[in-house]
Design a protein around this motif. Structure first.
Motif, short mmCIF file in Angstrom:
data_model
loop_
_atom_site.label_atom_id
_atom_site.label_comp_id
_atom_site.label_asym_id
_atom_site.label_seq_id
_atom_site.Cartn_x
_atom_site.Cartn_y
_atom_site.Cartn_z
N LYS A 159 0.83 -1.21 0.00
CA LYS A 159 0.00 0.00 0.00
C LYS A 159 0.86 1.26 0.00
O LYS A 159 2.03 1.23 0.38
CB LYS A 159 -0.91 0.01 1.23
CG LYS A 159 -2.04 -0.98 1.11
CD LYS A 159 -2.82 -1.10 2.40
CE LYS A 159 -3.95 -2.11 2.22
NZ LYS A 159 -4.55 -2.48 3.49
N CYS A 160 0.26 2.33 -0.47
CA CYS A 160 0.89 3.65 -0.36
C CYS A 160 0.57 4.18 1.05
O CYS A 160 -0.30 3.63 1.73
CB CYS A 160 0.30 4.55 -1.44
SG CYS A 160 0.76 6.28 -1.28
N HIS A 161 1.22 5.24 1.48
CA HIS A 161 0.94 5.76 2.82
C HIS A 161 -0.50 6.26 2.95
O HIS A 161 -1.03 6.39 4.04
CB HIS A 161 1.94 6.87 3.18
CG HIS A 161 1.83 8.07 2.29
ND1 HIS A 161 0.93 9.08 2.53
CD2 HIS A 161 2.48 8.39 1.16
CE1 HIS A 161 1.05 10.00 1.56
NE2 HIS A 161 2.00 9.59 0.73
N CYS A 162 -1.15 6.54 1.78
CA CYS A 162 -2.54 7.00 1.84
C CYS A 162 -3.51 5.82 2.01
O CYS A 162 -4.71 6.02 2.17
CB CYS A 162 -2.89 7.80 0.59
SG CYS A 162 -2.94 6.81 -0.92
N GLY A 163 -3.00 4.61 1.98
CA GLY A 163 -3.86 3.45 2.22
C GLY A 163 -4.27 2.73 0.95
O GLY A 163 -4.78 1.62 1.00
N LYS A 183 3.63 2.61 -8.25
CA LYS A 183 3.11 3.98 -8.13
C LYS A 183 1.80 3.98 -7.38
O LYS A 183 1.12 2.96 -7.28
CB LYS A 183 2.85 4.56 -9.53
CG LYS A 183 4.11 4.89 -10.31
CD LYS A 183 3.74 5.31 -11.72
CE LYS A 183 4.96 5.38 -12.62
NZ LYS A 183 5.93 6.39 -12.25
N CYS A 184 1.45 5.18 -6.87
CA CYS A 184 0.12 5.38 -6.30
C CYS A 184 -0.68 6.17 -7.33
O CYS A 184 -0.11 6.95 -8.09
CB CYS A 184 0.21 6.15 -4.98
SG CYS A 184 -1.41 6.57 -4.30
N ASN A 185 -1.98 5.95 -7.35
CA ASN A 185 -2.81 6.67 -8.33
C ASN A 185 -2.80 8.18 -8.11
O ASN A 185 -3.02 8.95 -9.03
CB ASN A 185 -4.25 6.16 -8.28
CG ASN A 185 -4.41 4.94 -9.18
OD1 ASN A 185 -3.62 4.75 -10.11
ND2 ASN A 185 -5.40 4.13 -8.89
N ASN A 188 2.46 12.31 -7.10
CA ASN A 188 3.50 12.62 -6.11
C ASN A 188 3.42 11.80 -4.82
O ASN A 188 4.03 12.17 -3.83
CB ASN A 188 3.49 14.11 -5.74
CG ASN A 188 3.85 14.97 -6.95
OD1 ASN A 188 4.60 14.53 -7.83
ND2 ASN A 188 3.30 16.16 -6.98
N HIS A 189 2.66 10.73 -4.82
CA HIS A 189 2.61 9.91 -3.61
C HIS A 189 3.75 8.91 -3.56
O HIS A 189 4.39 8.76 -2.53
CB HIS A 189 1.27 9.18 -3.53
CG HIS A 189 0.25 9.94 -2.74
ND1 HIS A 189 -0.86 9.36 -2.19
CD2 HIS A 189 0.19 11.25 -2.42
CE1 HIS A 189 -1.57 10.28 -1.57
NE2 HIS A 189 -0.97 11.43 -1.70
N LEU A 190 3.97 8.23 -4.66
CA LEU A 190 4.92 7.13 -4.61
C LEU A 190 5.49 6.84 -5.99
O LEU A 190 4.78 6.83 -6.98
CB LEU A 190 4.21 5.86 -4.09
CG LEU A 190 5.09 4.64 -3.86
CD1 LEU A 190 5.84 4.75 -2.56
CD2 LEU A 190 4.22 3.37 -3.84
ZN LIG Z 1 -1.08 7.35 -2.17
#
Ligand SMILES: [Zn+2]
Length: 395
Positions: A159-163, A183-185, A188-190
């Motif tokens: 998971k990304c830090h946003c869940g 990547k995260c959708n 700039n998340h991941l």
């Molecule tokens: Zn994210």
């Protein structure tokens, strides 16, 4: 004309009554074609279903793979190779939802007789507990669709830090070679290279492995753990049996109310469905609790050794097994943030090197509450160890 009409109605009632009796009272399979997984033999009243072993293997595979979180499209592909003629995800979902495989069939209500699931007299292919687990999973709303890609095994599980679970995409380098990134959708998340991600993760699994002497201790304690579990199961079993009796009383009372016109058909149907579902779930648990522990015991004894080299286990696993190993190890909560893996939950037994993991910038294990869907584990009370022993997938 009116007489003829009445005749028709009577005949229809007779037919429907006959169907009801055959299915609900006698547990017979009355349809023309046998369901996938069975042959039909015998004539008229003696006609019944027998298992078609070749097809039954496919049915068992479908349930097993589904409960191991294999995506439906992959199950469909594999099933086709095994000889399942219908294609597409819907066909697989239909197989998963047939009560016939667990030895039951759905019966329409007739006059004052209740409808619902009734035991059928043929041999089930799937045990009730497995079937019930599949139904529970089917009832859950669809999660994000994940495509399995061996280049990116963490897609759909990390998971990304946003869940959100990570996606992944290849990008072509200068020399025409492909590089893969998680990547995260959200922008700039991941943006995590798979090379780094996999390298860190295999190091984590290496540090999760247990030293020989601990495994030896575990082996010596297996008997004790099993004795405890059997004792615990006995207590739960008594509870579940009581609950089942209570449901049967409820069912009787609701049927009585309907027959004596105290409640409407709708109210009856609603109640009957709920009671039916609860009953099946209780029966499934009872069946599971009374099943043989010897098989699980053997699996544990034969596989404990594998805990000494989890890195190797991870490396030789296929993508779906890798994902399952990660889900189990970190209770589906592994995420990545600021250049390091993090998790609020982890199998206690395998968390003996978390300080070293932090030093090496591999993983931060911090117990948190209320951030992710799964509740964090409650300390070292041994429940997780027992879960681990119970769940052969852990090995
Ligand atoms: Zn994210």
């Amino acid at each position: 004309m009116l007489l003829a009409e009445e005749d028709n109605i009577n005949r229809s009632i007779k037919v429907r009554g006959g169907i009801y009796t055959a299915k609900a009272k006698e547990g017979r399979y009355i349809h023309k074609r046998p369901p996938f997984g069975y042959f039909k033999t015998g004539e008229r009243k003696e006609r019944h279903l027998v298992i078609n072993e070749q097809e039954a293997t496919v049915v068992r595979y479908i349930f097993d793979a589904y409960l191991r979180n294999t995506p439906l499209y992959l199950i469909a592909e594999q099933a086709k190779e095994m000889g399942f003629s219908r294609s597409g995800n819907v066909a697989i979902q239909r197989i998963l939802s047939y009560p016939l495989y667990a030895g039951m069939q759905y019966v329409e209500p007739f006059k004052e007789y209740p409808g619902g699931l009734f035991p059928a007299k043929h041999t089930p292919i799937i045990d009730l507990y497995t079937w019930e687990q599949a139904q529970a999973k089917l009832r859950k709303p669809d999660k994000e669709k994940v495509t399995i890609d061996d280049e990116m095994p963490l897609r759909g599980v990390l998971k990304c830090h946003c869940g959100k679970v990570v996606t992944g995409a290849p990008s072509r380098g200068k020399m025409g070679k492909y590089y893969y990134y998680y990547k995260c959708n959200k922008t700039n998340h991941l943006n995590l290279s798979t090379v780094k991600a996999h390298d860190s993760l295999t190091q984590i699994f290496e540090l999760m492995s247990l030293p020989e002497n601990i495994v030896k201790q575990l082996r010596q304690n297996t008997d004790k753990v099993f004795d405890q579990k059997i004792a615990g199961d006995k207590a739960i079993l008594a509870e579940k049996k009581k609950a089942l009796e209570a449901e049967e009383v409820k069912q009787f009372s609701i049927e009585e109310k309907w027959i004596t016109n105290q409640i409407s058909k709708e109210t009856y149907d609603r109640w009957a469905a709920t009671i039916n579902r609860t009953k099946i779930s209780l029966q499934a648990t009872i069946q599971k609790l009374t099943s043989d522990h010897q098989i699980t015991y053997k699996i544990v004894q034969q596989n404990l050794e594998k805990l000494t080299d989890l890195k190797h286990i991870y490396n030789i696993s296929n993508t779906i097994e890798k994902q399952e190993l990660i889900r189990l190890g970190f209770d589906s909560n592994l995420y990545y943030e600021k250049g390091i893996y993090r998790t609020p939950t982890m199998i206690d037994l395998l968390a003996h090197n978390t300080l070293k993991m932090r030093e090496k910038n591999l993983l931060i294990y911090e117990k948190k509450r209320g951030i992710f869907a799964n509740p964090p584990l409650s300390g070292m009370d041994g429940t997780r160890t027992r879960d681990l022993l119970r769940d052969r997938q852990a090995f």
